[in-house]
Design an enzyme around this catalytic site. Structure first.
Site, PDB file in Angstrom:
ATOM      1  N   ASP A 246      -6.519   1.890  -2.758  1.00 61.07           N
ATOM      2  CA  ASP A 246      -7.744   1.897  -2.099  1.00 61.07           C
ATOM      3  C   ASP A 246      -8.124   2.879  -1.111  1.00 61.07           C
ATOM      4  OD1 ASP A 246      -5.926   1.332  -0.163  1.00 61.07           O
ATOM      5  OD2 ASP A 246      -6.491  -0.632   0.422  1.00 61.07           O
TER       6      ASP A 246
ATOM      7  N   SER B  62       0.631  -0.983  -0.092  1.00 61.95           N
ATOM      8  CA  SER B  62       0.042  -0.051   0.002  1.00 61.95           C
ATOM      9  C   SER B  62       0.836   1.283  -0.124  1.00 61.95           C
ATOM     10  CB  SER B  62      -1.231  -0.045   1.075  1.00 61.95           C
ATOM     11  OG  SER B  62      -1.856   0.992   0.993  1.00 61.95           O
TER      12      SER B  62
ATOM     13  N   ASP C 105      -1.783   1.222  -3.472  1.00 61.51           N
ATOM     14  CA  ASP C 105      -2.449   0.379  -4.290  1.00 61.51           C
ATOM     15  C   ASP C 105      -3.933   0.600  -4.451  1.00 61.51           C
ATOM     16  OD1 ASP C 105      -3.384   0.402  -1.560  1.00 61.51           O
ATOM     17  OD2 ASP C 105      -3.404  -1.890  -1.165  1.00 61.51           O
TER      18      ASP C 105
ATOM     19  N   GLY D  72      -1.354   0.279  15.097  1.00 68.25           N
ATOM     20  CA  GLY D  72      -1.671  -1.036  14.753  1.00 68.25           C
ATOM     21  C   GLY D  72      -0.524  -1.594  13.500  1.00 68.25           C
TER      22      GLY D  72
ATOM     23  N   GLU E 117     -12.741   6.790   6.837  1.00 73.22           N
ATOM     24  CA  GLU E 117     -11.677   7.116   7.908  1.00 73.22           C
ATOM     25  C   GLU E 117     -11.467   8.712   7.210  1.00 73.22           C
ATOM     26  OE1 GLU E 117      -9.501   3.612  10.022  1.00 73.22           O
ATOM     27  OE2 GLU E 117      -9.071   3.665   7.746  1.00 73.22           O
TER      28      GLU E 117
HETATM   29  C1  16G Z   1      -4.461   0.103   8.440  1.00 73.28           C
HETATM   30  C2  16G Z   1      -6.005  -0.120   8.004  1.00 73.28           C
HETATM   31  C3  16G Z   1      -6.382   1.471   8.123  1.00 73.28           C
HETATM   32  C4  16G Z   1      -6.152   2.290   9.431  1.00 73.28           C
HETATM   33  C5  16G Z   1      -4.571   2.074   9.414  1.00 73.28           C
HETATM   34  C6  16G Z   1      -4.304   2.525  10.752  1.00 73.28           C
HETATM   35  C7  16G Z   1      -7.048  -1.460   6.925  1.00 73.28           C
HETATM   36  C8  16G Z   1      -7.282  -2.188   5.402  1.00 73.28           C
HETATM   37  N1  16G Z   1      -6.264  -0.461   6.878  1.00 73.28           N
HETATM   38  O1  16G Z   1      -3.795   0.467   7.315  1.00 73.28           O
HETATM   39  O2  16G Z   1      -7.935   1.491   8.099  1.00 73.28           O
HETATM   40  O3  16G Z   1      -6.323   3.669   9.167  1.00 73.28           O
HETATM   41  O4  16G Z   1      -4.142   0.563   9.623  1.00 73.28           O
HETATM   42  O5  16G Z   1      -2.807   2.749  11.061  1.00 73.28           O
HETATM   43  O6  16G Z   1      -7.822  -1.823   7.896  1.00 73.28           O
HETATM   44  P1  16G Z   1      -2.144   2.809  12.539  1.00 73.28           P
HETATM   45  O7  16G Z   1      -2.963   1.892  13.537  1.00 73.28           O
HETATM   46  O8  16G Z   1      -0.750   2.715  12.401  1.00 73.28           O
HETATM   47  O9  16G Z   1      -2.742   4.030  13.058  1.00 73.28           O
HETATM   48 MG    MG Z   2      -3.814   0.979   0.435  1.00 72.91          MG
END
Ligand code: 16G
Ligand code: MG
Length: 566
Positions: free
Chosen positions: A280, A64, A278, A523, A370
């Site tokens: 999305d 991504s 990617d 995360g 988001e």
């Molecule tokens: C991932 C999630 C996205 C979220 C991001 C937060 C999916 C497909 N992607 O990329 O939705 O905004 O994590 O990242 O669920 P962070 O936890 O590092 O702030």
């Molecule tokens: Mg992406």
């Protein structure tokens, strides 16, 4: 299982000793050079999952918005949705098994999941434009073939396109053709139908500059543009011919730095958007006559879409419940506007598409985004049926509105498993009885929806932006020894541990007007994220800094203390 062959091939994709990776929301993601064994093993796992579900499974090779040197892999379940949580655990175990234990783990998984090894398996594979992706997807294919699976390699695809292919294949082509032309035709047809009804089709509505992050979005938009050129002309930038993937460009860069990408010339009031690596995610932006940059993020996209859908429903005379789902990162002004001006209920969930998606399914029409530009709208099957009927039965103006809604549903590139389309599905696939809909967001489809709405409403980018004014905000990262010491509640808006942190944040927030702040462990990175907003940029910056210091002191900060200034 031909264990001899598996051992032999696995040795060709040997795991570096001691390397531990976790299957997270974004699948596996790390430096490309550490991923060869993971790819091979995900090929094996995809075959087991395919045998178990008696369906086609997808494997997408992408990282991504990460830097070009990284890569990653995600499995796509039969209905184009994300891998079931129990299989995410299997994926982690299999990827982390040392070479000598790998076979045992593979056998354990197939026993635990009662996989019939005699069953046929079919896997489809897609990849982004990273230099490492081609070789890594070959490793996936090695894993698939050594376990006797059949496969189709689609080569270069956006992530949402691979989801589309998986869904089309598992529903016998009823949703659409499982080819790249099938995808282009389905979306373009809905878009062209919709924009035909726009009364103002002057040039200003028809042209859009797109920053493709030097990624796959450029290739696919270029292939697709002639399908929809009647309704929209796109000018592509950062198309991969010169620059590096995601470097100083793309949706993530534009959103987090709140500035335009490099490599794009922007005249005042021109409408521009950026995809991520990617394709999305999408954000919009423009420069005003004074040269100031204005970002139009996921919150404002959700506002545009939900207000348009609401207007159409009023016109048809349907009172369906529309809800908007956001995360704690949603700008306070957007929440206020949606609730107070538009009178639409707004809900907040934890970060991560699956949480928003889940909540959005509770409504007749659930719009979720988001702030970073990940999102879509979901329509329940009952609503879709009702709208289809209205499009045939109602008179004149009402019918026109119903037709528009029908096309918008098609344009959102969403599929579902509830109600009426159950008959399309392989009966044996029912994981947990939930309505499973894949529609985690598709930059190309979101772009076409937005462009159609702007044209139909005759809105300029400035008018769209003027719906409300974002509160100034700031995001920061803090390094701590173990980010798990921070736990949160209330959709990540309140810290439960460590003791005293929430009280400290509350005291700091009180010092500023229209202010709000929260912290959460990331995360996807080993950091704690801090978000603050307030009535001025200076206040938001100060608040974010002070909250960072509180995190550093109370949650075991490491390295240099957070410094003021950005
Ligand atoms: C991932 C999630 C996205 C979220 C991001 C937060 C999916 C497909 N992607 O990329 O939705 O905004 O994590 O990242 O669920 P962070 O936890 O590092 O702030
Ligand atoms: Mg992406």
């Amino acid at each position: 299982m031909d264990l001899g062959a598996i051992t032999k091939y696995s040795a060709l994709h040997a795991k570096p000793n001691g390397l531990i990776l976790q299957y997270g929301t974004a699948g596996f993601r790390t430096k490309a050079e550490h991923l060869d064994h993971v790819m091979f093993r995900m090929g094996l796992l995809a075959v087991l999952r395919s045998k178990q579900t008696k369906s086609t499974i997808g494997v997408m090779v992408t990282a991504s918005h990460n830097p070009e040197e990284d890569n990653g892999v995600k499995l796509v379940d039969p209905l184009g949705e994300m891998l079931a949580p129990s299989w995410e655990e299997h994926a982690t175990c299999l990827a982390n098994a040392e070479e000598q234990d790998m076979q045992r783990v593979l056998i354990d998984i197939s026993e635990k999941e009662a996989v019939n090894l005699q069953q046929d398996a079919f896997v489809v594979i897609g990849r982004d434009t990273r230099p490492s992706s081609e070789k890594l997807s070959q490793s996936v294919i090695d894993g698939v073939t050594v376990l006797g699976g059949q496969f189709h390699d689609y080569g270069l695809l956006t992530t949402p396109q691979l989801h589309y292919m998986v869904y089309c294949r598992n529903t016998g082509g009823r949703y659409g053709k499982a080819t790249i032309e099938g995808y282009y035709q389905k979306l373009s047809k809905a878009f062209v139908e919709l924009t035909k009804q726009a009364s103002c089709s002057g040039d200003e509505y028809r042209s859009l500059k797109v920053d493709c992050a030097n990624g796959i979005g450029a290739l696919k938009l270029r292939e697709m543009e002639h399908y929809f050129s009647q309704g929209l002309s796109v000018q592509l930038f950062n198309d991969g011919s010169k620059g590096k993937l995601n470097h100083l460009c793309g949706a993530d860069f534009v959103k987090s730095h709140q500035k335009p990408p490099q490599g794009m010339e922007i005249k005042s009031n021109e409408r521009c958007c950026s995809f991520d690596g990617d394709a999305d995610r999408i954000v919009y932006y423009y420069h005003d006559a004074d040269g100031h940059f204005h970002l139009i993020d996921g919150d404002k996209i959700a506002t545009l879409i939900s207000s348009f859908l609401k207007e159409l429903l009023v016109e048809i005379g349907e009172s369906l419940n529309i809800g908007v789902v956001q995360t704690a990162y949603a700008n306070g002004s957007s929440t206020r506007y949606l609730e107070e001006v538009m009178k639409v209920p707004v809900y907040c969930t934890k970060t991560g598409v699956k949480h928003l998606h889940h909540k959005a399914q509770e409504f007749d029409i659930g719009v979720y985004f988001e702030a970073n530009g990940h999102g879509t709208a979901l329509f329940s099957t009952a609503v879709e049926m009702k709208i289809k009927q209205s499009a045939e039965q109602l008179e004149d103006k009402k019918r026109k509105a119903a037709k528009m809604l029908e096309n918008i549903i098609d344009l959102f590139n969403q599929v579902r498993t509830d109600g009426a389309v159950d008959s399309w599905l392989p009966l044996h696939y029912s994981e947990d009885g939930q309505n499973r809909v894949w529609a985690a967001g598709d930059a190309i489809s979101d772009m076409l929806v937005i462009e159609a709405i702007l044209a139909l409403k005759g809105l300029t980018v400035q008018q769209w932006d003027a719906l409300y004014t974002d509160l100034p905000n700031r995001q920061l990262k803090v390094q701590v020894a173990d980010r798990r010491v921070i736990s949160t509640t209330d959709a990540e808006r309140q810290a439960v541990t460590p003791p005293g942190l929430q009280e400290a944040i509350n005291d700091l927030v009180k010092k500023y007007k229209l202010s709000r702040a929260f912290v959460r462990p990331s995360g996807t990175e080993d950091v704690v994220r801090v978000y603050a907003e307030a009535d001025s940029q200076e206040s938001a910056d100060h608040l974010a800094h002070e909250v960072s210091l509180a995190v550093f002191q109370l949650a075991g900060g490491i390295g240099e203390r957070p410094q003021p200034g950005f």
